[in-house]
Design a protein around this motif. Structure first.
Motif, mmCIF file in Angstrom:
data_model
loop_
_atom_site.group_PDB
_atom_site.id
_atom_site.type_symbol
_atom_site.label_atom_id
_atom_site.label_comp_id
_atom_site.label_asym_id
_atom_site.label_seq_id
_atom_site.Cartn_x
_atom_site.Cartn_y
_atom_site.Cartn_z
ATOM 1 N N UNK A 70 0.873 -1.172 0.000
ATOM 2 C CA UNK A 70 0.000 0.000 0.000
ATOM 3 C C UNK A 70 0.908 1.219 0.000
ATOM 4 N N UNK A 71 0.941 1.914 -1.125
ATOM 5 C CA UNK A 71 1.842 3.055 -1.276
ATOM 6 C C UNK A 71 1.146 4.323 -0.803
ATOM 7 N N UNK A 72 1.412 4.664 0.453
ATOM 8 C CA UNK A 72 0.788 5.830 1.060
ATOM 9 C C UNK A 72 1.009 5.794 2.566
ATOM 10 N N UNK A 128 -0.567 -0.775 -4.610
ATOM 11 C CA UNK A 128 -1.820 -0.007 -4.581
ATOM 12 C C UNK A 128 -1.508 1.459 -4.292
ATOM 13 N N UNK A 129 -1.773 2.298 -5.288
ATOM 14 C CA UNK A 129 -1.592 3.741 -5.122
ATOM 15 C C UNK A 129 -2.754 4.303 -4.321
ATOM 16 N N UNK A 130 -2.466 5.183 -3.394
ATOM 17 C CA UNK A 130 -3.490 5.804 -2.552
ATOM 18 C C UNK A 130 -3.701 7.254 -2.980
ATOM 19 N N UNK A 131 -4.744 7.909 -2.468
ATOM 20 C CA UNK A 131 -4.979 9.308 -2.829
ATOM 21 C C UNK A 131 -3.787 10.221 -2.531
ATOM 22 N N UNK A 132 -3.056 9.957 -1.460
ATOM 23 C CA UNK A 132 -1.896 10.796 -1.121
ATOM 24 C C UNK A 132 -0.848 10.726 -2.220
#
Length: 203
Positions: A70-72, A128-132
């Motif tokens: 989880x990238x964020x 998984x790209x996050x909103x940040x």
């Protein structure tokens, strides 16, 4: 053009014509529905259901022999806890900081994917790209292509940026798009008479 050529799945507002806010009378809604496409009303942000990130993590967490990065910020991975129970996939977070959200965190992403590979030897790793991360514009595609070659396993980018759609269920579309685009082999020709059926539960 095939939808699989695009970076991620189309949002539900465009693909299905769904709306999340009407702000009018029932008779007005019926009248507009008979005339054609309903118009999405502008409104300030309101979250009354899970975000697309939570739906993506809910879907990807069901796959065993995989890892999720989880990238964020670490809080973005909270959906993987499932009320205190473990998910099928192994997972970790890049735990990006405020500084990372400004200057970028591609180095942290690379290190996290390598760590996941060394720790669990998964058959595939989902990033998984996050909103940040959507704000700082990290080049996730370049990192995953490089690491897929280096680690000799699929490293799959999943873009759950949270800004494109007002509907959390778009996360299912984003997750399935990534699975089909990056993990399924190309279709044989002729296509034959079989189809893949994916069923996702809603409460």
């Amino acid at each position: 053009m095939s939808k699989l050529r695009s970076k991620t799945a189309p949002i539900r507002e465009k693909r299905l014509g769904v709306i999340g806010a009407y702000s009018g009378s029932l008779s007005g809604l019926i009248s507009e529905a008979h005339q054609g496409e309903l118009i999405q009303r502008v409104r300030t942000f309101a979250q009354d259901a899970q975000s697309d990130l939570q739906y993506v993590l809910d879907l990807l967490g069901t796959f065993s022999d995989t890892a999720i990065v989880v990238h964020g910020p670490v809080g973005c991975a909270a959906a993987l806890r499932r009320n205190g129970t473990a998910v099928a996939a192994h997972w970790l977070s890049t735990n990006t900081s405020e500084r990372d959200s400004i200057l970028g965190a591609e180095g942290k992403l690379r290190a996290a994917v390598v760590q996941a590979h060394q720790a669990w030897s998964p058959a595939a790793i989902f990033v998984v790209a996050t909103p940040v991360v959507a704000i700082n514009n990290d080049d996730i595609a370049a990192v995953v292509i490089e690491l897929s070659d280096e680690l000799s396993i699929p490293v799959v980018p999943v873009y759950a940026d949270g800004f494109r759609s007002k509907f959390g269920a778009t996360g299912y579309d984003v997750g399935v798009h990534a699975l089909v685009k990056h993990l399924l082999p190309p279709r044989p020709h002729p296509r034959g008479e079989r189809i893949n059926l994916l069923s996702l539960a809603e409460s």
